[in-house]
Design an enzyme around this catalytic site. Sequence first.
Site, short mmCIF file in Angstrom:
data_model
loop_
_atom_site.label_atom_id
_atom_site.label_comp_id
_atom_site.label_asym_id
_atom_site.label_seq_id
_atom_site.Cartn_x
_atom_site.Cartn_y
_atom_site.Cartn_z
N ASP A 138 -19.05 38.82 -34.79
CA ASP A 138 -18.17 39.87 -35.28
C ASP A 138 -18.58 41.27 -34.84
OD1 ASP A 138 -15.98 40.54 -37.52
OD2 ASP A 138 -17.64 41.94 -37.69
N ALA A 165 -13.38 41.48 -37.34
CA ALA A 165 -12.96 40.66 -36.20
C ALA A 165 -12.73 39.22 -36.63
CB ALA A 165 -14.00 40.73 -35.08
N ASP A 166 -13.66 38.69 -37.43
CA ASP A 166 -13.49 37.33 -37.94
C ASP A 166 -12.25 37.22 -38.82
OD1 ASP A 166 -15.74 36.19 -36.74
OD2 ASP A 166 -17.06 36.88 -38.33
N ILE A 167 -12.05 38.20 -39.68
CA ILE A 167 -10.89 38.16 -40.58
C ILE A 167 -9.60 38.26 -39.78
CG2 ILE A 167 -9.72 39.38 -42.46
CD1 ILE A 167 -12.56 40.25 -43.39
N GLY A 170 -9.05 34.90 -38.22
CA GLY A 170 -8.66 33.88 -39.19
C GLY A 170 -7.23 34.03 -39.67
#
Length: 391
Positions: A138, A165-167, A170
């Site tokens: 991230d 970034a991960d969120i 997702g």
Amino acid sequence: MRPLEGVLVVSLEQAVAVPYASRLLADLGARVIKVERPGTGDFARQYDAAAGEVSSYFAWTNVGKESVVLDLKAPDGARVVAELVERADVVLCNLSPGALRRLGLDADALRARHPSLVVAELSSYGEGGPYSDRKAFDALIQSEAGLVALTGDGDAVARAGISVADIAGGVQLQAAVLAALVRRGRTGEGATLRLTLMEALAEWMHQPALYAHGTGREPLRHGAHHPTIAPYGPFPCADGAVHLAVQNDGQWRRLCSAVLGLPELADEPGFGTVAERVANRDELHARLVESFRGLSADDLLAALDAADVPAARTRGVGELTAHPQLTARDRWTRVAVPGGSAPMLRPPVDASTWEWEPAAVPALGEHTDAVLTWLGYTPAQVADLRARSVI
């Protein structure tokens, strides 16, 4: 009945982005079988120990799933995955593309065997291009996409305080899976979905990128204050801070007259327009700080609310589980986690036709035996796989 009841998701996942996508699908009623490696499982389990025996990251992204431990490199482990895929509607994965191909679990191979399957793969940068073999997490994506350079104060840059970034990955992966399932319901055809963390966050960076492209200037860093609107940010008062969000001239005039008692300030040279207030930000902030320093946060907020000037308390994240609005609306519930329980928010969208059903965060391999039994394995076969460390 929840909208995804009867949908089986098999997820070869770790860390945050894909686990968050599959957790969102589980919230909607999908049965999510999480495949984890023997020994440690998803390495995000050990990031911290804030939620019973698992990390805060793991608890957040794995509510309501089933955990199955399989050695994918063992032929019998690969066979179990193949049997799960036979029954699956969706397969999610964020293992490396090369590893997937070696295991025969890449999207092309799966779709060739199961044309109606929805297969979603997430990688760091995608295949092709100079970064195709580079690993990333991230914070590294935040750096590459310009978010770190945009965040901070003055010369100091900062990583965003959450894994954005991960969120982003997702959320966008979940939306694409839902769209693919709708399309499959109409056509019978599955889909191959590929997403990169870089492109997911780059989408969210569109506005500052357009600003920089159109003006030839990088947006300046102003901490929690807005780079192009003022006054817009936190201001100290007697017992904390209040975050102003004065976005138009009407709000500015009401702030000056009804809250500050200085109606003449609204038209003072250097403060009359948004652009002028941004250009004279330091002087403007000094004037506001002087006016607010003797007021409590509650009194200042009451005055701002009465004047219809948008504002909020600047709170610590530790206060969120007791936030008065979330508490009054009963948004928190206790969910079982390995070794205890933890407070979890209900999904933010309330639906009139289904209810969210809170479910536990799984212990490592908690559902291995039950899933194998569901697939038709006998107790003796399960014991044999365990004796050979396949499960």
